[in-house]
Design an enzyme around this catalytic site. Structure first.
Site, PDB file in Angstrom:
ATOM      1  NE  ARG A  89       4.644   5.413 -16.209  1.00  0.00           N
ATOM      2  CZ  ARG A  89       4.821   5.059 -17.464  1.00  0.00           C
ATOM      3  NH1 ARG A  89       5.979   5.296 -18.051  1.00  0.00           N
ATOM      4  NH2 ARG A  89       3.857   4.481 -18.145  1.00  0.00           N
ATOM      5  N   GLY A 135      11.513   2.211 -34.647  1.00  0.00           N
ATOM      6  CA  GLY A 135      10.345   2.281 -33.782  1.00  0.00           C
ATOM      7  C   GLY A 135       9.355   3.316 -34.297  1.00  0.00           C
ATOM      8  N   GLY A 171      -0.776   2.539 -23.823  1.00  0.00           N
ATOM      9  CA  GLY A 171      -1.464   3.301 -24.848  1.00  0.00           C
ATOM     10  C   GLY A 171      -0.702   4.536 -25.255  1.00  0.00           C
ATOM     11  CD  GLU A 215      -1.631   4.760 -19.508  1.00  0.00           C
ATOM     12  OE1 GLU A 215      -0.717   5.595 -19.645  1.00  0.00           O
ATOM     13  OE2 GLU A 215      -1.646   3.658 -20.093  1.00  0.00           O
ATOM     14  CG  HIS A 261       9.354   2.083 -18.354  1.00  0.00           C
ATOM     15  ND1 HIS A 261       9.083   0.928 -19.049  1.00  0.00           N
ATOM     16  CD2 HIS A 261       8.379   2.971 -18.718  1.00  0.00           C
ATOM     17  CE1 HIS A 261       8.001   1.092 -19.801  1.00  0.00           C
ATOM     18  NE2 HIS A 261       7.567   2.327 -19.631  1.00  0.00           N
ATOM     19  CG  HIS A 314       6.481   1.005 -15.517  1.00  0.00           C
ATOM     20  ND1 HIS A 314       5.582   0.335 -14.723  1.00  0.00           N
ATOM     21  CD2 HIS A 314       5.757   1.537 -16.529  1.00  0.00           C
ATOM     22  CE1 HIS A 314       4.368   0.457 -15.243  1.00  0.00           C
ATOM     23  NE2 HIS A 314       4.450   1.187 -16.336  1.00  0.00           N
ATOM     24  NE  ARG A 322       7.951   7.726 -20.612  1.00  0.00           N
ATOM     25  CZ  ARG A 322       7.004   6.788 -20.710  1.00  0.00           C
ATOM     26  NH1 ARG A 322       5.871   7.061 -21.336  1.00  0.00           N
ATOM     27  NH2 ARG A 322       7.182   5.602 -20.190  1.00  0.00           N
TER      28      ARG A 322
END
Length: 522
Positions: A291, A12, A48, A117, A353, A244, A388
């Protein structure tokens, strides 16, 4: 047998960045990918990555650090946060955009466009429509494949970290401290290869598939975390699994992520009656609360009303944005499910998530075992704390991938590899029948259902005790299963899954304090 200076396990953003930097410094690099290179959790990130704010923005590294620490609920490591805030946006610009060539969205300005965000105090998120992760992954994959100093092993699964004394032929090595010298990996033909390396970087990603409802692909089974645990590396914060708030809810289908940028641009959460319920849970931030707050609000609304989902309303966006141009992935996903998101609210539920815990590392990615580094979601740098901040994970993978790649190339110089004959070849069952697919599926169902019900969005001691007992019984059964059956990726993933499930249960039970995404009702 394969030997190299730096072995990177995972492809990744963190693994590719580490491989490119180590190779650029002159190290010989082997990169092992469980699937085809390019298939990773990074590719599924929509919203993003934190980039450089526009010059006129009232933003700064200090403000970004403040936002990260606020989202992390008082558990962030200050020096790691400061490092990310200072170096991350610059690397996003200089490395990802200018060097790697990620095609971030533009509207004619010198720098890429920025969006907002949740829990961010400024518009600082760079994006490629609503498929940012796939664009980043594609650009990195192309660079890695083109580099002559990187050898790629695709569709090879991690079996175990190669360590002294665990795999040494000489029983007297038991007195030596643990040292990592690479890994054993399973080839597509089911041969176990010994990969000797002067430095080893775990970049194997997360463990979201352990939960019944998840935004992660089926490959996110915690392989690297389980291997680090078996090698006795220090692991921390396993109770902090982030959910999430918004994944697409279609009965009978896997959950699909609906980017946080939708709420960043003004989409609203409503119940079936059309009421905007976030006013009751986070009146100051509403849909842009952290979140964990938004996920619990949706969960509590579902529990109070008995409804299987809440809804995301895009109506406020339609007058300001060209939805077809800005969110093509979201619209296509909904339409494939028979929904028209421009004409009706989208049904959403929270889902597992991101894993905020992991292998404890320092500011260059070093783990507690000599020779081992960890970067990306498998690691715990301390940046995320208990929860996070949106779009911080890709940036963390980039920053620590770059730093670990540089450090490994530097440290590998002059290190003498041990004689491969000092290590025992991998032994596993032969001639035994293949595992019954029905039994494997049932074991996965037990793991995923137990974690969702007992160690999910809200937890209690009673639930966690029940879950720990159930997972303990299943663990012993699966260990016997693992040792008796022929080695396969299926079996390796199942073993990793039960080990990581137990780590989550144990950590959640030991921590009675509600903080961030670990929420105890009792």
């Amino acid at each position: 047998m394969i030997s190299c200076d730096v072995l990177v396990l995972g492809g990744g953003i963190a693994g590719c960045s580490a491989a490119l930097r180590a190779a650029a410094a002159g190290a010989s690099v082997v990169l092992v990918a469980k699937d085809a290179l390019g298939e990773s959790n990074t590719a599924y990130a929509q919203g993003g990555i934190i980039g450089m704010p526009p010059p006129e923005a009232s933003d700064s590294p200090a403000l970004l650090a403040s936002d990260i620490e606020a989202a992390g609920a008082g558990l962030c490591r200050p020096e790691a946060v400061a490092l990310l805030a200072a170096e991350g946006p610059r690397l996003c610009r200089d490395f990802l955009w200018r060097e790697v060539g990620v095609p971030f969205d533009h509207t004619g300005s010198p720098e890429p466009d920025s969006t907002a965000e949740a829990a961010h105090s400024a518009r600082r998120i760079w994006h490629v429509k609503d498929a940012t992760g796939r664009a980043i992954q594609g650009a990195l994959t192309a660079k890695v494949k083109a580099h002559p100093g990187i050898r790629i092993l695709e569709e090879h699964a991690l079996v175990d970290l190669l360590t002294v004394p665990h795999h040494s032929r000489d029983p007297r090595r038991v007195y030596d401290p643990i040292q990592v010298w690479g890994a054993y990996v399973l080839s597509p033909g089911r041969d176990v290869l010994m990969c000797l390396a002067r430095r080893t970087i775990l970049a194997t990603g997360g463990l979201g598939y352990l939960y019944l409802h998840t935004s992660n692909p089926a490959s996110a089974t915690g392989d690297g975390l389980a291997a680090a645990y078996r090698a006795h590396a220090r692991i921390v914060n396993c109770e902090y699994v982030q959910f999430h708030p918004t994944t697409l809810f279609v009965p009978g289908r896997p959950r699909t992520l609906l980017t946080e940028a939708l709420r960043g641009e003004g989409a609203r959460l409503i119940n079936r009656k059309g009421e905007r319920f976030m006013e009751r849970y986070a009146p100051d931030r509403l849909e842009l609360a952290p979140r964990d707050v938004v996920s619990r609000a949706i969960f509590q609304e579902m529990a109070a009303t008995g409804e299987p989902s809440m809804f995301l309303d895009l109506e406020p966006l339609k007058t300001r944005l060209d939805l077809e141009a800005r969110f093509p992935t979201v619209l296509e996903t909904c339409r494939k499910a028979g929904l028209e998101p421009t004409a009706q609210p989208i049904p959403v539920v929270p889902a597992a998530h991101y894993f905020c815990g992991g292998v404890a590392v320092d500011l260059e990615g070093r783990a507690s075992l000599p020779g081992l580094f960890a970067v990306g979601e498998v690691s715990c740098t301390g940046v995320h704390g208990a929860n996070r901040l949106a779009s911080a994970s890709l940036l963390e993978g980039l920053v620590w991938g770059v730093r670990a790649g540089d450090a490994c190339a530097r440290e590998a110089t002059g290190v003498q590899l041990p004689d491969p004959d000092d290590f025992a070849p991998w032994k596993h069952a032969t001639g035994a029948p293949e595992p019954d697919p029905l039994l494997v599926e049932q074991d996965w169902t037990s793991i995923r259902t137990t974690l969702w019900n007992y160690a999910g969005i809200v937890r209690t001691r009673e639930r966690l005790l029940r879950g720990r007992g159930d997972m303990g019984y299943l663990y012993h059964r699966l260990e016997a299963f693992y040792r008796a059956a022929p080695l396969s990726r299926t079996l390796l993933e199942l073993r990793s899954g039960i080990i990581c499930a137990r780590l989550i249960m144990k950590a959640a039970l030991q921590n009675p304090e509600s903080r961030g995404c670990h929420y105890r009702l009792d």
